[in-house]
Write a protein that holds these residues in place. Structure first.
Motif, mmCIF file in Angstrom:
data_model
loop_
_atom_site.group_PDB
_atom_site.id
_atom_site.type_symbol
_atom_site.label_atom_id
_atom_site.label_comp_id
_atom_site.label_asym_id
_atom_site.label_seq_id
_atom_site.Cartn_x
_atom_site.Cartn_y
_atom_site.Cartn_z
ATOM 1 N N ASP A 122 0.646 -1.269 -0.029
ATOM 2 C CA ASP A 122 0.168 0.064 0.181
ATOM 3 C C ASP A 122 1.017 1.216 -0.022
ATOM 4 O O ASP A 122 0.725 2.372 -0.701
ATOM 5 N N LEU A 123 1.835 1.268 1.010
ATOM 6 C CA LEU A 123 2.653 2.571 1.016
ATOM 7 C C LEU A 123 3.450 2.634 -0.037
ATOM 8 O O LEU A 123 3.880 3.926 -0.620
ATOM 9 N N VAL A 124 4.143 1.661 -0.920
ATOM 10 C CA VAL A 124 4.994 1.824 -1.974
ATOM 11 C C VAL A 124 4.138 2.233 -3.161
ATOM 12 O O VAL A 124 4.444 3.218 -3.938
ATOM 13 N N ARG A 125 2.902 1.943 -3.244
ATOM 14 C CA ARG A 125 1.850 2.149 -4.349
ATOM 15 C C ARG A 125 1.197 3.713 -4.211
ATOM 16 O O ARG A 125 0.715 4.538 -4.964
ATOM 17 N N SER A 126 1.182 4.245 -2.662
ATOM 18 C CA SER A 126 0.697 5.561 -2.661
ATOM 19 C C SER A 126 1.709 6.555 -3.238
ATOM 20 O O SER A 126 2.797 6.599 -3.441
ATOM 21 N N PRO A 127 0.866 7.538 -3.568
ATOM 22 C CA PRO A 127 1.590 8.902 -4.106
ATOM 23 C C PRO A 127 2.429 9.298 -3.121
ATOM 24 O O PRO A 127 3.416 10.470 -3.569
ATOM 25 N N ALA A 128 2.209 9.151 -1.791
ATOM 26 C CA ALA A 128 3.019 9.643 -0.669
ATOM 27 C C ALA A 128 2.786 8.869 0.483
ATOM 28 O O ALA A 128 2.233 9.302 1.431
ATOM 29 N N GLY A 129 3.460 7.638 0.405
ATOM 30 C CA GLY A 129 3.423 6.781 1.573
ATOM 31 C C GLY A 129 4.268 7.106 2.573
ATOM 32 O O GLY A 129 5.285 7.641 2.392
ATOM 33 N N ARG A 130 3.683 7.061 3.975
ATOM 34 C CA ARG A 130 4.636 7.392 5.070
ATOM 35 C C ARG A 130 4.270 6.440 6.254
ATOM 36 O O ARG A 130 3.211 5.997 6.510
ATOM 37 N N LEU A 131 5.599 6.004 6.770
ATOM 38 C CA LEU A 131 5.529 5.045 7.765
ATOM 39 C C LEU A 131 6.608 5.692 9.173
ATOM 40 O O LEU A 131 7.463 6.282 8.614
ATOM 41 N N ALA A 132 5.945 5.778 10.140
ATOM 42 C CA ALA A 132 6.636 6.265 11.198
ATOM 43 C C ALA A 132 6.696 5.506 12.503
ATOM 44 O O ALA A 132 5.733 4.837 12.909
ATOM 45 N N ILE A 133 7.626 5.330 13.345
ATOM 46 C CA ILE A 133 7.645 4.751 14.234
ATOM 47 C C ILE A 133 8.164 5.561 15.652
ATOM 48 O O ILE A 133 8.807 6.652 15.234
#
Length: 222
Positions: A122-133
């Protein structure tokens, strides 16, 4: 409109004070929030903010897989993930760092691994994927009384950097600009920084410079 407006964002371990602050900041900015926690009762305040709530133990791989299936079945592709599963057990020096304490803390790392694998596409395909820890300054200066905690946070940081490398590799191989980013927020303590962390996360969609793989210290100071 904020750049996060209209995007779908999952808060993993959303029932903490910082989870509530993040849900409020995201919904105020126009994002669609999916709040996940183990307690339906504790998720109620997030539903009151307009978030979709999902009960799941994110340390259970099968439950995470079912969560991903439910969201995709409802046409929801994530643009963001904020991992907040965590906790603290420590004290007593090295001798006081019990195996039971370690296993409790390890659940946060396990949840990060399950969630990031389930939603990486999902995040790779998103135009602006973001993941934070959320990590801790204890990684840079571990203490004997918090050895278990620092070790789990260090492992989580390594995993987040691996996610970042994977995002960059995918873009490079696809000959596309890098659109997905994984970021580590480090805090000395979350107490009193709930709003600052929430703002920093929302700000990931506003940032001009890429921050993929970066460590961002959140102190709350201007």
């Amino acid at each position: 409109m904020p750049a996060v407006a209209g995007r779908s964002v999952l808060i993993a371990g959303a029932t903490s004070a910082v989870g509530l602050a993040a849900a409020r900041a995201l919904t105020d900015a126009g994002a669609r929030v999916v709040a996940v926690g183990r307690s339906a009762e504790r998720l109620e305040p997030l539903a009151g903010l307009g978030a979709r709530t999902e009960v799941a133990d994110l340390a259970d791989e099968a439950q995470v897989a079912r969560l991903a299936e439910r969201l995709r079945g409802d046409g929801i592709a994530l643009d963001g993930v904020l991992c907040l599963v965590g906790g603290w057990r420590g004290g007593g020096g090295l001798a006081g760092q019990t195996e039971a304490d370690y296993r409790v803390l390890e659940a946060s790392f396990t949840a990060l691994r399950h969630v990031s694998r389930a939603f990486e596409e999902d995040l790779v395909r998103s135009p602006a994927g973001r993941l934070a820890i959320i990590s801790s300054t204890a990684v840079a200066r571990p203490l004997a009384g918090g050895a278990n905690y620092a070790a789990i946070k260090a492992a989580s940081e390594a995993w987040a950097r691996a996610i970042a490398q994977g995002f960059a590799k995918h873009a490079r191989e696809a000959r596309e600009p890098e659109r997905a980013e994984a970021v580590i927020f480090r805090v000395a303590s979350l107490a009193g920084l709930e709003e600052a962390v929430a703002e920093a996360f929302v700000g990931l969609w506003e940032a001009d410079a890429p921050v993929n793989g970066e460590i961002v210290e959140v102190s709350g100071r201007e």
